[in-house]
Write a protein that holds these residues in place. Sequence first.
Motif, short mmCIF file in Angstrom:
data_model
loop_
_atom_site.label_atom_id
_atom_site.label_comp_id
_atom_site.label_asym_id
_atom_site.label_seq_id
_atom_site.Cartn_x
_atom_site.Cartn_y
_atom_site.Cartn_z
N MET A 142 0.84 -1.17 0.00
CA MET A 142 0.00 0.00 0.00
C MET A 142 0.89 1.25 0.00
SD MET A 142 -3.07 0.83 2.50
CE MET A 142 -3.99 2.27 2.34
N VAL A 143 0.50 2.24 -0.78
CA VAL A 143 1.25 3.47 -0.91
C VAL A 143 0.78 4.46 0.15
CG1 VAL A 143 1.78 5.38 -2.46
CG2 VAL A 143 1.52 3.09 -3.38
N SER A 144 1.73 5.01 0.89
CA SER A 144 1.36 5.95 1.94
C SER A 144 1.05 7.32 1.34
CB SER A 144 2.50 6.07 2.96
OG SER A 144 3.57 6.79 2.38
N ARG A 145 0.42 8.14 2.12
CA ARG A 145 0.09 9.51 1.71
C ARG A 145 1.37 10.31 1.40
NH1 ARG A 145 -4.14 13.73 3.96
NH2 ARG A 145 -5.42 11.91 3.66
N ASP A 146 2.41 10.11 2.23
CA ASP A 146 3.68 10.80 2.00
C ASP A 146 4.32 10.38 0.68
OD1 ASP A 146 3.47 12.20 4.37
OD2 ASP A 146 4.73 10.81 5.50
N ASP A 147 4.25 9.07 0.37
CA ASP A 147 4.80 8.59 -0.89
C ASP A 147 4.02 9.17 -2.08
OD1 ASP A 147 6.71 7.07 0.37
OD2 ASP A 147 5.57 5.20 0.24
N ARG A 148 2.72 9.26 -1.95
CA ARG A 148 1.87 9.81 -3.01
C ARG A 148 2.19 11.29 -3.22
NH1 ARG A 148 -3.27 9.03 -1.04
NH2 ARG A 148 -2.73 6.85 -0.94
N THR A 149 2.33 12.02 -2.11
CA THR A 149 2.65 13.45 -2.19
C THR A 149 4.03 13.66 -2.83
OG1 THR A 149 1.31 13.90 -0.24
CG2 THR A 149 2.94 15.57 -0.85
N ALA A 150 5.00 12.86 -2.41
CA ALA A 150 6.35 12.95 -2.98
C ALA A 150 6.32 12.62 -4.47
CB ALA A 150 7.30 12.02 -2.25
N GLY A 151 5.55 11.62 -4.83
CA GLY A 151 5.42 11.24 -6.24
C GLY A 151 4.79 12.34 -7.07
N GLN A 152 3.75 12.98 -6.52
CA GLN A 152 3.11 14.09 -7.23
C GLN A 152 4.05 15.27 -7.36
OE1 GLN A 152 -0.37 14.52 -4.78
NE2 GLN A 152 -1.61 13.17 -6.09
N SER A 153 4.83 15.53 -6.33
CA SER A 153 5.80 16.62 -6.38
C SER A 153 6.85 16.35 -7.45
CB SER A 153 6.46 16.80 -5.01
OG SER A 153 7.48 17.76 -5.08
N LEU A 154 7.36 15.13 -7.48
CA LEU A 154 8.35 14.75 -8.48
C LEU A 154 7.76 14.85 -9.88
CD1 LEU A 154 11.14 13.68 -9.18
CD2 LEU A 154 10.28 11.37 -8.81
N LEU A 155 6.55 14.41 -10.06
CA LEU A 155 5.89 14.50 -11.37
C LEU A 155 5.76 15.96 -11.80
CD1 LEU A 155 4.47 13.17 -13.73
CD2 LEU A 155 2.36 13.22 -12.42
N GLY A 156 5.39 16.82 -10.88
CA GLY A 156 5.28 18.25 -11.19
C GLY A 156 6.63 18.83 -11.61
N GLN A 157 7.69 18.42 -10.91
CA GLN A 157 9.03 18.90 -11.25
C GLN A 157 9.45 18.40 -12.63
OE1 GLN A 157 11.60 17.70 -8.07
NE2 GLN A 157 10.57 18.98 -6.55
N LEU A 158 9.14 17.15 -12.93
CA LEU A 158 9.48 16.61 -14.24
C LEU A 158 8.70 17.30 -15.36
CD1 LEU A 158 9.72 12.80 -13.40
CD2 LEU A 158 11.60 14.34 -13.99
N GLU A 159 7.43 17.58 -15.11
CA GLU A 159 6.63 18.29 -16.11
C GLU A 159 7.17 19.69 -16.34
OE1 GLU A 159 2.71 17.94 -14.44
OE2 GLU A 159 2.35 16.01 -15.42
N GLU A 160 7.60 20.38 -15.29
CA GLU A 160 8.17 21.71 -15.42
C GLU A 160 9.50 21.65 -16.19
OE1 GLU A 160 8.79 25.85 -15.10
OE2 GLU A 160 7.01 24.58 -15.07
N ALA A 161 10.33 20.66 -15.88
CA ALA A 161 11.60 20.49 -16.59
C ALA A 161 11.34 20.21 -18.07
CB ALA A 161 12.42 19.37 -15.96
N ASP A 162 10.34 19.40 -18.37
CA ASP A 162 9.98 19.10 -19.76
C ASP A 162 9.51 20.35 -20.48
OD1 ASP A 162 9.43 17.22 -21.99
OD2 ASP A 162 7.34 17.81 -21.57
N ARG A 163 8.70 21.17 -19.82
CA ARG A 163 8.22 22.42 -20.42
C ARG A 163 9.38 23.35 -20.74
NH1 ARG A 163 7.78 27.38 -19.42
NH2 ARG A 163 8.43 27.26 -17.26
N LYS A 164 10.31 23.48 -19.78
CA LYS A 164 11.47 24.35 -19.99
C LYS A 164 12.35 23.83 -21.13
CE LYS A 164 12.00 26.50 -15.48
NZ LYS A 164 12.89 26.70 -14.34
N LEU A 165 12.52 22.52 -21.20
CA LEU A 165 13.32 21.94 -22.26
C LEU A 165 12.70 22.20 -23.63
CD1 LEU A 165 15.73 20.26 -23.19
CD2 LEU A 165 14.35 18.21 -22.80
N ARG A 166 11.38 22.04 -23.73
CA ARG A 166 10.70 22.32 -25.01
C ARG A 166 10.84 23.79 -25.40
NH1 ARG A 166 5.48 21.40 -23.91
NH2 ARG A 166 5.81 20.32 -21.98
N GLU A 167 10.74 24.67 -24.42
CA GLU A 167 10.90 26.10 -24.70
C GLU A 167 12.34 26.41 -25.11
OE1 GLU A 167 9.88 30.40 -22.61
OE2 GLU A 167 9.24 28.57 -21.64
N TYR A 168 13.29 25.81 -24.43
CA TYR A 168 14.71 26.00 -24.76
C TYR A 168 14.98 25.54 -26.19
CZ TYR A 168 19.79 25.60 -24.31
OH TYR A 168 21.14 25.72 -24.49
#
Length: 128
Positions: free
Chosen positions: A1-27
């Motif tokens: 079972m995935v804990s709330r902390d793991d889910r939050t960390a995963g969502q945070s990491l996903l957000g960071q990856l999406e932002e990095a992808d956006r910046k890379l496309r703009e670059y």
Amino acid sequence: MVSRDDRTAGQSLLGQLEEADRKLREYRSISNDTEGTAQSPDGLIEATVGLYGEVRELVLDARIYRTVDATALAEAVRDVINKAVGEAQATAAGQLSSLLPGGLSEPSDLAFAPLDAELRKARRGGLS
């Protein structure tokens, strides 16, 4: 079972990856679209180049053939192309500076700033 902390960390990491992808496309978009144009002092040679020096257009006025010095002509073409590359790099540095964490102190930073930023992030142990 995935804990709330793991889910939050995963969502945070996903957000960071999406932002990095956006910046890379703009670059990439800025890098691909940036051009520099320069002209010789006499106006007989004009070059348009991309950010990395690829010649996109070279215009030679027919009057250049009045001088038969091939070495001087080659040097003039080289100088115009180099000046155009400098223009393209300065333009890109201005546009890309806001995308990079430390900005750019000079156009030559374009070659290494993105890698440097990622290495600093890795040393800190994160993606953002």
